[in-house]
Design a protein around this motif. Structure first.
Motif, short mmCIF file in Angstrom:
data_model
loop_
_atom_site.label_atom_id
_atom_site.label_comp_id
_atom_site.label_asym_id
_atom_site.label_seq_id
_atom_site.Cartn_x
_atom_site.Cartn_y
_atom_site.Cartn_z
N ALA A 4 0.83 -1.21 0.00
CA ALA A 4 0.00 0.00 0.00
C ALA A 4 0.86 1.25 0.00
CB ALA A 4 -0.94 -0.01 1.20
N HIS A 5 1.95 1.24 0.77
CA HIS A 5 2.83 2.40 0.82
C HIS A 5 3.54 2.59 -0.53
CE1 HIS A 5 5.15 5.53 2.73
NE2 HIS A 5 6.22 5.04 2.15
N ALA A 6 3.97 1.50 -1.14
CA ALA A 6 4.63 1.59 -2.44
C ALA A 6 3.68 2.14 -3.50
CB ALA A 6 5.16 0.22 -2.87
N ILE A 7 2.45 1.68 -3.48
CA ILE A 7 1.46 2.17 -4.45
C ILE A 7 1.17 3.64 -4.21
CG2 ILE A 7 -0.96 1.96 -5.17
CD1 ILE A 7 -0.61 -1.10 -4.64
N TYR A 8 1.03 4.03 -2.96
CA TYR A 8 0.79 5.44 -2.63
C TYR A 8 1.95 6.30 -3.14
CZ TYR A 8 0.29 9.76 -0.03
OH TYR A 8 0.19 11.09 0.29
N HIS A 9 3.17 5.85 -2.88
CA HIS A 9 4.35 6.59 -3.34
C HIS A 9 4.34 6.73 -4.86
CE1 HIS A 9 8.42 8.10 -3.46
NE2 HIS A 9 8.71 7.17 -4.35
N ALA A 10 4.03 5.67 -5.56
CA ALA A 10 3.98 5.72 -7.02
C ALA A 10 2.88 6.66 -7.50
CB ALA A 10 3.77 4.32 -7.59
N ARG A 20 -2.52 4.69 -16.10
CA ARG A 20 -2.57 3.92 -17.35
C ARG A 20 -2.34 2.42 -17.16
NH1 ARG A 20 0.40 8.52 -19.21
NH2 ARG A 20 2.30 7.32 -19.00
N LEU A 21 -2.04 2.00 -15.95
CA LEU A 21 -1.77 0.58 -15.71
C LEU A 21 -3.02 -0.27 -15.92
CD1 LEU A 21 0.46 0.69 -12.53
CD2 LEU A 21 1.17 0.29 -14.88
N VAL A 22 -2.80 -1.48 -16.36
CA VAL A 22 -3.88 -2.43 -16.56
C VAL A 22 -3.99 -3.29 -15.30
CG1 VAL A 22 -4.66 -4.39 -17.95
CG2 VAL A 22 -3.46 -2.48 -19.04
N PRO A 23 -5.17 -3.35 -14.70
CA PRO A 23 -5.32 -4.18 -13.50
C PRO A 23 -4.93 -5.64 -13.79
CG PRO A 23 -7.24 -2.79 -13.79
CD PRO A 23 -6.40 -2.64 -15.04
N GLY A 24 -4.21 -6.23 -12.87
CA GLY A 24 -3.85 -7.63 -13.01
C GLY A 24 -2.60 -7.91 -13.81
N ASP A 25 -1.91 -6.88 -14.30
CA ASP A 25 -0.72 -7.13 -15.12
C ASP A 25 0.54 -7.31 -14.29
OD1 ASP A 25 0.00 -4.57 -14.42
OD2 ASP A 25 0.06 -3.80 -16.47
N GLY A 26 0.46 -7.13 -12.97
CA GLY A 26 1.59 -7.39 -12.09
C GLY A 26 2.55 -6.24 -11.88
N VAL A 27 2.33 -5.11 -12.53
CA VAL A 27 3.24 -3.97 -12.39
C VAL A 27 3.29 -3.48 -10.95
CG1 VAL A 27 3.68 -1.58 -13.06
CG2 VAL A 27 3.10 -3.27 -14.79
N LEU A 28 2.14 -3.34 -10.33
CA LEU A 28 2.12 -2.84 -8.95
C LEU A 28 2.74 -3.86 -8.00
CD1 LEU A 28 -1.31 -1.04 -8.77
CD2 LEU A 28 0.96 -0.03 -9.00
N ASP A 29 2.55 -5.15 -8.29
CA ASP A 29 3.20 -6.17 -7.46
C ASP A 29 4.71 -6.08 -7.56
OD1 ASP A 29 0.85 -7.36 -6.46
OD2 ASP A 29 0.63 -8.55 -8.29
N ARG A 30 5.22 -5.90 -8.77
CA ARG A 30 6.67 -5.78 -8.95
C ARG A 30 7.20 -4.49 -8.31
NH1 ARG A 30 4.99 -8.04 -13.78
NH2 ARG A 30 5.11 -6.08 -14.91
N LEU A 31 6.43 -3.44 -8.40
CA LEU A 31 6.82 -2.18 -7.76
C LEU A 31 6.89 -2.35 -6.25
CD1 LEU A 31 7.31 0.90 -7.87
CD2 LEU A 31 4.84 1.17 -7.71
N ALA A 32 5.88 -2.99 -5.68
CA ALA A 32 5.86 -3.21 -4.23
C ALA A 32 7.03 -4.11 -3.81
CB ALA A 32 4.54 -3.84 -3.81
N LEU A 33 7.34 -5.13 -4.61
CA LEU A 33 8.45 -6.01 -4.29
C LEU A 33 9.77 -5.25 -4.32
CD1 LEU A 33 9.58 -8.78 -3.68
CD2 LEU A 33 9.54 -9.25 -6.15
N ARG A 34 9.94 -4.39 -5.30
CA ARG A 34 11.16 -3.58 -5.38
C ARG A 34 11.28 -2.68 -4.15
NH1 ARG A 34 12.38 1.07 -9.82
NH2 ARG A 34 14.10 2.00 -8.70
N TYR A 35 10.18 -2.04 -3.79
CA TYR A 35 10.16 -1.16 -2.62
C TYR A 35 10.50 -1.94 -1.36
CZ TYR A 35 8.48 2.38 0.64
OH TYR A 35 8.40 3.29 1.64
#
Length: 59
Positions: A4-10, A20-35
């Motif tokens: 949640a914090h990573a998504i808020y930061h982004a 513009r992100l497509v739900p379910g494509d994993g971008v937010l998951d990868r962003l959160a993992l990187r964070y």
């Protein structure tokens, strides 16, 4: 919490890209993992090399 914090930061940093992100494509998951990895590295906690994140288009 970390995701949640990573998504808020982004959303604050690059709101147009996040919109513009497509739900379910994993971008937010990868962003959160990187964070998460960066946060753990700062405090000296080892993180596994491979953590499963859904691939784009996987269900």
């Amino acid at each position: 919490m970390i995701k949640a914090h990573a998504i808020y930061h982004a959303q604050q940093s690059v709101p147009d890209a996040i919109a513009r992100l497509v739900p379910g494509d994993g971008v937010l998951d990868r962003l959160a993992l990187r964070y998460y990895r960066e946060a753990m590295d700062r405090v000296g906690v080892p993180v596994p090399i491979k953590i499963n994140v859904p691939e784009r288009g996987a269900t």
